[in-house]
Design a protein around this motif. Structure first.
Motif, mmCIF file in Angstrom:
data_model
loop_
_atom_site.group_PDB
_atom_site.id
_atom_site.type_symbol
_atom_site.label_atom_id
_atom_site.label_comp_id
_atom_site.label_asym_id
_atom_site.label_seq_id
_atom_site.Cartn_x
_atom_site.Cartn_y
_atom_site.Cartn_z
ATOM 1 N N SER A 370 50.072 35.595 74.358
ATOM 2 C CA SER A 370 50.696 34.597 73.550
ATOM 3 C C SER A 370 49.312 33.611 73.162
ATOM 4 C CB SER A 370 51.621 33.794 74.564
ATOM 5 O OG SER A 370 52.656 34.632 74.941
ATOM 6 N N LEU A 371 48.478 33.351 73.938
ATOM 7 C CA LEU A 371 47.297 32.613 73.719
ATOM 8 C C LEU A 371 46.464 33.253 72.406
ATOM 9 C CD1 LEU A 371 45.433 30.109 74.399
ATOM 10 C CD2 LEU A 371 44.148 31.810 76.031
ATOM 11 N N LEU A 372 46.163 34.565 72.533
ATOM 12 C CA LEU A 372 45.550 35.058 71.570
ATOM 13 C C LEU A 372 46.258 35.160 70.195
ATOM 14 C CD1 LEU A 372 44.215 38.136 73.398
ATOM 15 C CD2 LEU A 372 42.737 36.235 72.814
ATOM 16 N N CYS A 373 47.530 35.273 70.149
ATOM 17 C CA CYS A 373 48.207 35.199 68.903
ATOM 18 C C CYS A 373 48.378 33.877 68.353
ATOM 19 C CB CYS A 373 49.720 35.703 69.208
ATOM 20 S SG CYS A 373 49.812 37.532 69.466
ATOM 21 N N GLY A 374 48.424 32.751 69.137
ATOM 22 C CA GLY A 374 48.236 31.403 68.634
ATOM 23 C C GLY A 374 46.856 31.018 68.247
ATOM 24 N N ASN A 404 44.507 43.304 67.813
ATOM 25 C CA ASN A 404 45.103 42.918 66.645
ATOM 26 C C ASN A 404 44.920 41.330 66.159
ATOM 27 O OD1 ASN A 404 45.297 45.720 65.615
ATOM 28 N ND2 ASN A 404 47.335 45.569 66.550
ATOM 29 N N ALA A 405 45.266 40.508 66.954
ATOM 30 C CA ALA A 405 45.299 39.307 67.033
ATOM 31 C C ALA A 405 43.684 38.945 66.626
ATOM 32 C CB ALA A 405 46.003 38.564 68.031
ATOM 33 N N VAL A 406 42.791 39.261 67.535
ATOM 34 C CA VAL A 406 41.562 38.822 67.353
ATOM 35 C C VAL A 406 41.010 39.356 66.213
ATOM 36 C CG1 VAL A 406 39.201 39.128 68.337
ATOM 37 C CG2 VAL A 406 41.058 38.557 69.787
ATOM 38 N N ILE A 407 40.920 40.610 65.668
ATOM 39 C CA ILE A 407 40.670 41.130 64.553
ATOM 40 C C ILE A 407 41.040 40.288 63.331
ATOM 41 C CG2 ILE A 407 40.661 43.106 63.087
ATOM 42 C CD1 ILE A 407 40.758 44.766 65.605
ATOM 43 N N SER A 408 42.367 39.891 63.560
ATOM 44 C CA SER A 408 43.085 39.161 62.340
ATOM 45 C C SER A 408 42.555 37.800 62.126
ATOM 46 C CB SER A 408 44.548 39.038 62.579
ATOM 47 O OG SER A 408 45.339 38.161 61.521
ATOM 48 N N TRP A 422 35.125 44.602 66.778
ATOM 49 C CA TRP A 422 36.523 44.845 67.581
ATOM 50 C C TRP A 422 37.330 45.869 67.332
ATOM 51 C CZ3 TRP A 422 36.753 42.395 71.876
ATOM 52 C CH2 TRP A 422 36.261 41.232 72.367
ATOM 53 N N LEU A 423 37.160 46.179 65.931
ATOM 54 C CA LEU A 423 37.825 47.378 65.348
ATOM 55 C C LEU A 423 37.491 48.809 66.256
ATOM 56 C CD1 LEU A 423 40.692 47.671 63.456
ATOM 57 C CD2 LEU A 423 38.862 48.243 61.709
ATOM 58 N N LYS A 424 36.062 48.731 66.317
ATOM 59 C CA LYS A 424 35.515 49.908 66.877
ATOM 60 C C LYS A 424 35.935 50.008 68.575
ATOM 61 C CE LYS A 424 31.641 50.375 63.729
ATOM 62 N NZ LYS A 424 30.164 50.420 63.656
ATOM 63 N N ARG A 425 35.766 48.810 68.893
ATOM 64 C CA ARG A 425 36.097 48.720 70.506
ATOM 65 C C ARG A 425 37.639 49.105 70.777
ATOM 66 N NH1 ARG A 425 33.654 43.202 72.672
ATOM 67 N NH2 ARG A 425 31.533 43.090 71.883
ATOM 68 N N MET A 426 38.436 48.939 69.971
ATOM 69 C CA MET A 426 39.911 49.081 69.934
ATOM 70 C C MET A 426 39.998 50.567 69.660
ATOM 71 S SD MET A 426 42.840 47.473 67.429
ATOM 72 C CE MET A 426 44.566 47.642 68.151
ATOM 73 N N HIS A 437 44.044 46.130 58.670
ATOM 74 C CA HIS A 437 43.074 45.445 59.022
ATOM 75 C C HIS A 437 41.851 46.693 58.616
ATOM 76 C CE1 HIS A 437 44.644 42.986 62.697
ATOM 77 N NE2 HIS A 437 44.995 42.652 61.475
ATOM 78 N N TYR A 438 42.266 47.772 58.845
ATOM 79 C CA TYR A 438 41.324 48.933 58.379
ATOM 80 C C TYR A 438 41.054 48.767 56.753
ATOM 81 C CZ TYR A 438 41.094 52.446 61.991
ATOM 82 O OH TYR A 438 40.946 53.097 63.196
#
Length: 704
Positions: A370-374, A404-408, A422-426, A437-438
């Protein structure tokens, strides 16, 4: 004499003949005559119908008796009491064909069998209404009715509280005493089925009969009104109860409903009233209200659209909870955090999260999500990365939602390098990134002219299904190769795209042709235009505009005009960019007369040039016709017309009045500063990556 003896018989009606046949015992003949009367729409005689019903009943043919009774009642005929008394519905049930064996009880009066009508299955499930109808008709025939008869009938309406209420009202009108338990059972069934008006009317009837309703009746009515969010009804029935007789359910439901509407003060008031009545709402009650505050309204397109007042209402409810000495649990904290995050109050959500950690509240994955999406919605990329790292350090399993929230958030602020990290870590964690995102990372690589790196990301997409490359992915790559003039790479990637069974669209070909045309690969652009026809994709105006512009920049006006003439052949309408490309080419070649001719053609069309059009003309004519120094005055966008444009762009000296003097500054014009070379370049916004990608996505998932 013979004729006089038989003359009265000629004046007998069919009804009278039917009555005589009934007296003679010819019932089938009588029914045929009555059917004939109905078809000929003759007036019906109630006495004849009563005789027929009685005759059928006397022969134990109850099926025919009930059938003709229904016909008579449908025609509003007033049958005599003997007809009602002769019909034995229990016997008619056996005559219709029972579904189970019954004990032989012999002939009984109809009044004693009313209670069995519901169980009898008479007339395909319409027994309840038929019993009530027969009962009302019998009362209208002034037969003596007993109270037990109504009680038996009411008990038969086990699944039909509406009919039971009508039957009970009918008994009350006849001043037949009914037991309080009968009223109680019917009222409770009406409350269960939502017949609140019927239940309220029965409560009034009880009061008229001198019976006192029990407190559970008032509680049931109060609870039913609360389920329908009727505050007035709840207030009315609560006034009938003492404090000791109240229950928590109506207060909880009303507080929940007010919280769902975002009415914080009203929700608090209902909880406060529950405390005043010594009902003591518990943690579960408060958690329901908190969840209602942090939940978006029904019909909202996205769950991340919550007014700030609803989050504030959740916080106030939490404070009230503490004030009333109700210990909050993890769900209480989680609801408040969700409300802050969905309302876009990022700072308060971060502070609340820190407060939860300081209070040693069990923080799970949903709290972090919830926090990350906000934070991602508010584009707080740095904070989002920090909290995701803390989530990983706390050894919580971060799912796709968190990454996905952080990448966005990083992509939203243009920090595509952090987004790529972050995409690579994912991917290393065996999580599946979002395809968009890709595509955005590939688009950034293409804009930086790093096609090999962009293709490596596309290769990574193939290894993380279901986020496989789509048309947008190849669109970025091939259009980027076209803009750099790399024909071989574009051909190879197009073949790979077709092998993946992806079908190109007009936007794809338009960008590729435009890229090759701007990279001076004119012949390659024509090749892709022909390929567009082979793929059964109809060309667009933008494709031809790219070729017209390329020819005009090369000074080949003849070929530019050739492609302009192809537009009507392809059933396409030239737009202002088509004319702009030709006029620009004429200006670059100092073909002023031809430029004026194309401007006149533009004026005769429905196209209306805008400010970028004017600036483009100044850019083209700046080297030859504009003065060396001083500002050039353009007409204001709201008042400019084509004549003033011609005066200021093509000639600026003698086109308006035939004299060689410069034109004075009009009062409705504004200055436009020129560059050192005497021109101002207007750079249109990039419409390729974001717009193309959004066009291929559903409306609910498009990027802002």
């Amino acid at each position: 004499m013979h004729s006089q003896a038989h003359s009265p018989q000629r004046h007998l009606t069919l009804q009278q003949i039917a009555g005589r046949e009934i007296s003679n015992g010819n019932l089938r003949q009588a029914t045929w005559l009555l059917n004939t009367c109905q078809k000929s729409q003759q007036a019906a005689d109630p006495e004849v119908y009563s005789q027929l019903i009685t005759a059928f009943a006397s022969r134990r043919l109850m099926r025919e008796a009930v059938s003709w009774m229904n016909v008579a009642l449908a025609m509003d005929l007033e049958l005599d009491a003997a007809a009602f008394a002769a019909v034995d519905l229990h016997q008619s049930r056996k005559d219709v064909g029972p579904r189970e064996e019954l004990d032989e009880e012999g002939r009984k009066k109809w009044w004693r069998t009313v209670s069995r009508m519901r169980e009898g299955g008479l007339l395909e499930g319409t027994v309840g209404r038929d019993a009530l109808l027969y009962l009302q008709k019998a009362c209208q025939s002034r037969l003596e009715v007993q109270a037990t008869v109504f009680q038996d009938a009411i008990r038969g309406f086990r699944d039909d509280p509406d009919s039971a209420a009508e039957c009970l009202q009918c008994a009350s009108k006849l001043r037949l005493e009914q037991e309080a338990s009968t009223f109680h059972s019917v009222i409770m069934k009406c409350c269960m089925h939502g017949l609140l008006d019927k239940a309220a009317a029965l409560v009034d009837t009880m009061a008229e009969c001198g019976l006192q309703p029990a407190s559970d009746i008032y509680r049931a009515l109060c609870h039913s009104q609360a389920l329908r969010h009727n505050e007035t009804g709840v207030e009315f029935w609560l006034s009938k109860l003492e404090d000791a007789e109240m229950e928590l359910a109506p207060f909880r439901l009303m507080s929940y409903h007010r919280a769902a509407k975002g009415q914080a003060e009203s929700s608090e008031a209902w909880l406060e009233r529950a405390h005043d009545a010594a009902l003591h709402p518990d943690v579960a009650c408060y958690n329901e209200v908190l969840a209602a505050f942090s939940r978006p309204k029904k019909g909202c397109a996205t769950e991340w659209s919550l007014p700030a007042k609803r989050a504030d209402g959740a916080w106030r409810c939490f404070q009230q909870m503490r004030h009333k000495a109700v210990e909050p649990d993890a769900g209480s904290y989680r609801s408040v955090l969700r409300g802050f995050a969905r309302s876009g109050l990022t700072r308060r959500s971060v502070e609340w999260m820190q407060q939860m950690l300081d209070a040693n509240v069990a923080v799970d994955e949903t709290c972090y999500n919830s926090l990350l999406c906000g934070l991602a919605r508010a584009r707080e990329a740095t904070l989002a990365s920090t909290w995701l790292q803390r989530m990983v350090l706390d050894k919580l399993e971060a799912a796709e939602v968190a990454f996905n929230a952080v990448i966005s958030s990083h992509l939203g602020i243009g920090d595509w390098k952090k987004a790529a990290q972050w995409l690579k870590r994912m991917v290393i964690r065996d999580l599946t990134p979002v395809r968009t995102h890709y595509n955005e990372v590939i688009d950034h690589c293409v804009q930086e002219e790093k096609l090999d790196k962009a293709y490596s990301w596309l290769t990574l997409m193939k290894a993380t299904p279901p986020s496989l490359p789509d048309l947008v992915s190849y669109h970025h790559l091939i259009s980027g190769a076209a803009a750099l003039g790399r024909e071989k790479q574009a051909e190879d990637w197009f073949g790979e795209m077709r092998s993946a069974r992806l079908t190109p669209d007009p936007v794809f070909f338009t960008d590729v042709i435009h890229g090759f045309a701007r990279s001076t690969e004119y012949e390659v652009a024509i090749t892709w235009l022909r390929r567009m026809a082979k793929e059964a994709v109809h060309p667009t105006v933008a494709c031809y505009n790219a070729l017209i512009s390329a020819c005009a920049r090369q000074g080949d006006l003849q070929r530019a005009e050739h492609w302009f003439e192809q537009l009507p052949i392809q059933r396409l309408q030239p737009d202002e960019f088509s004319y702009k490309a030709l006029i620009r080419g004429c200006c670059l070649l100092d073909e002023t007369q031809k430029a004026k001719q194309w401007l006149q053609k533009l004026q005769s069309t429905r196209c209306r040039p805008d400010m970028p059009f004017y600036l483009g003309m100044i850019d083209a004519r700046g080297h030859s016709s504009l003065p060396e120094a001083g500002p050039v005055f353009l007409p204001a966008p709201a008042e400019a017309d084509l004549f003033v444009l011609c005066c200021h762009v093509l000639s600026l000296t003698s086109f308006a009045n035939g004299h060689g003097k410069p034109q004075p500054r009009p009062t409705h014009c504004r200055p436009v500063s020129l560059s050192s070379s005497g021109s101002r370049r207007w750079k249109p916004p990039c419409q390729r990556s974001r717009r193309v990608e959004n066009a291929a996505l559903p409306a609910s998932t498009r990027s802002p």
